[in-house]
Design a protein around this motif. Structure first.
Motif, short mmCIF file in Angstrom:
data_model
loop_
_atom_site.label_atom_id
_atom_site.label_comp_id
_atom_site.label_asym_id
_atom_site.label_seq_id
_atom_site.Cartn_x
_atom_site.Cartn_y
_atom_site.Cartn_z
N ARG A 1 -6.72 -7.83 20.07
CA ARG A 1 -7.92 -8.08 20.86
C ARG A 1 -9.14 -8.11 19.96
NH1 ARG A 1 -7.73 -8.60 26.34
NH2 ARG A 1 -6.08 -7.49 27.40
N SER A 2 -10.15 -8.86 20.37
CA SER A 2 -11.38 -8.96 19.59
C SER A 2 -12.35 -7.84 19.98
CB SER A 2 -12.05 -10.32 19.84
OG SER A 2 -12.56 -10.37 21.17
N ILE A 3 -13.34 -7.62 19.14
CA ILE A 3 -14.38 -6.64 19.44
C ILE A 3 -15.12 -7.06 20.71
CG2 ILE A 3 -16.59 -5.72 18.62
CD1 ILE A 3 -15.37 -5.67 15.80
N HIS A 4 -15.34 -8.34 20.87
CA HIS A 4 -16.01 -8.86 22.06
C HIS A 4 -15.21 -8.51 23.33
CE1 HIS A 4 -18.76 -11.81 24.00
NE2 HIS A 4 -17.75 -11.93 24.83
N GLU A 5 -13.92 -8.72 23.29
CA GLU A 5 -13.07 -8.40 24.45
C GLU A 5 -13.07 -6.90 24.72
OE1 GLU A 5 -9.59 -11.79 24.38
OE2 GLU A 5 -9.48 -10.19 22.88
N LEU A 6 -12.98 -6.09 23.67
CA LEU A 6 -12.98 -4.64 23.85
C LEU A 6 -14.30 -4.16 24.47
CD1 LEU A 6 -11.26 -3.51 20.54
CD2 LEU A 6 -10.29 -3.51 22.84
N ALA A 7 -15.40 -4.78 24.06
CA ALA A 7 -16.70 -4.42 24.63
C ALA A 7 -16.72 -4.70 26.13
CB ALA A 7 -17.81 -5.18 23.92
N GLU A 8 -16.18 -5.83 26.53
CA GLU A 8 -16.14 -6.17 27.96
C GLU A 8 -15.22 -5.22 28.72
OE1 GLU A 8 -15.01 -10.27 28.24
OE2 GLU A 8 -16.99 -10.98 27.69
N LEU A 9 -14.07 -4.91 28.17
CA LEU A 9 -13.10 -4.06 28.86
C LEU A 9 -13.56 -2.62 29.00
CD1 LEU A 9 -9.77 -5.38 27.28
CD2 LEU A 9 -10.52 -5.64 29.66
N THR A 10 -14.39 -2.16 28.07
CA THR A 10 -14.84 -0.76 28.10
C THR A 10 -16.25 -0.59 28.64
OG1 THR A 10 -15.60 -0.87 25.81
CG2 THR A 10 -13.34 -0.08 26.19
N GLY A 11 -16.96 -1.70 28.90
CA GLY A 11 -18.32 -1.61 29.41
C GLY A 11 -19.31 -1.13 28.37
N ARG A 12 -19.03 -1.40 27.11
CA ARG A 12 -19.89 -0.99 26.02
C ARG A 12 -20.37 -2.20 25.23
NH1 ARG A 12 -16.96 2.98 27.67
NH2 ARG A 12 -17.50 5.13 27.25
N THR A 13 -21.30 -1.96 24.31
CA THR A 13 -21.78 -3.05 23.47
C THR A 13 -20.78 -3.26 22.33
OG1 THR A 13 -23.02 -1.58 22.02
CG2 THR A 13 -24.19 -2.45 23.95
N GLN A 14 -20.90 -4.40 21.67
CA GLN A 14 -20.05 -4.67 20.51
C GLN A 14 -20.33 -3.66 19.40
OE1 GLN A 14 -19.77 -8.82 19.34
NE2 GLN A 14 -20.22 -9.44 21.45
N SER A 15 -21.57 -3.25 19.26
CA SER A 15 -21.92 -2.24 18.25
C SER A 15 -21.23 -0.91 18.54
CB SER A 15 -23.43 -2.02 18.19
OG SER A 15 -24.07 -3.19 17.74
N ALA A 16 -21.17 -0.52 19.80
CA ALA A 16 -20.51 0.73 20.18
C ALA A 16 -19.01 0.65 19.89
CB ALA A 16 -20.75 1.03 21.65
N VAL A 17 -18.42 -0.52 20.11
CA VAL A 17 -17.00 -0.69 19.82
C VAL A 17 -16.76 -0.65 18.31
CG1 VAL A 17 -15.05 -2.30 19.96
CG2 VAL A 17 -16.51 -1.94 21.95
N ARG A 18 -17.65 -1.27 17.54
CA ARG A 18 -17.51 -1.20 16.07
C ARG A 18 -17.57 0.24 15.59
NH1 ARG A 18 -21.40 -5.22 16.25
NH2 ARG A 18 -20.45 -7.27 16.19
N ARG A 19 -18.51 1.02 16.14
CA ARG A 19 -18.62 2.44 15.77
C ARG A 19 -17.36 3.19 16.14
NH1 ARG A 19 -23.75 1.95 17.38
NH2 ARG A 19 -23.34 2.69 19.47
N ALA A 20 -16.80 2.90 17.32
CA ALA A 20 -15.57 3.57 17.75
C ALA A 20 -14.41 3.24 16.81
CB ALA A 20 -15.23 3.17 19.19
N LEU A 21 -14.32 1.98 16.41
CA LEU A 21 -13.26 1.59 15.47
C LEU A 21 -13.44 2.28 14.12
CD1 LEU A 21 -12.99 -2.23 16.28
CD2 LEU A 21 -11.33 -0.45 16.85
N ASP A 22 -14.69 2.37 13.67
CA ASP A 22 -14.96 3.06 12.40
C ASP A 22 -14.59 4.53 12.50
OD1 ASP A 22 -15.83 0.69 11.29
OD2 ASP A 22 -17.97 1.15 11.54
N GLN A 23 -14.95 5.17 13.61
CA GLN A 23 -14.62 6.58 13.80
C GLN A 23 -13.12 6.80 13.87
OE1 GLN A 23 -16.82 7.82 17.30
NE2 GLN A 23 -18.16 9.06 16.01
N ALA A 24 -12.41 5.83 14.41
CA ALA A 24 -10.95 5.94 14.52
C ALA A 24 -10.27 5.60 13.20
CB ALA A 24 -10.44 5.02 15.63
N GLY A 25 -11.04 5.15 12.22
CA GLY A 25 -10.48 4.83 10.91
C GLY A 25 -9.74 3.51 10.86
#
Length: 79
Positions: free
Chosen positions: A43-67
């Motif tokens: 899945r793309s960051i754009h899709e994840l943002a839509e599915l979680t109700g967050r911004t693309q920046s928030a999803v990028r941060r989450a991915l970075d935190q998850a390593g």
């Protein structure tokens, strides 16, 4: 004739109303696990943002935190 757009994804029920600065540790852990799992599945960051109700920046941060190692920009090369 314009190219048809892709459908907009709905926020998943488990993430509705959880996009706040006061997330519980459980909500944050679930977001990190979901984003890491779905991103690895393609899945793309754009899709994840839509599915979680967050911004693309928030999803990028989450991915970075998850390593998670993020993919490069654009479509993958055909070989």
């Amino acid at each position: 004739m314009p190219y048809p757009g892709r459908p907009v994804l709905e926020v998943l029920p488990e993430f509705v109303g959880t996009a706040s600065t006061r997330q519980t540790p459980e909500q944050r852990a679930r977001l990190l696990a979901f984003c890491a799992e779905q991103y690895a599945a393609g899945r793309s960051i754009h899709e994840l943002a839509e599915l979680t109700g967050r911004t693309q920046s928030a999803v990028r941060r989450a991915l970075d935190q998850a390593g998670v190692q993020r993919r490069g920009r654009g479509a993958q090369r055909l070989e």
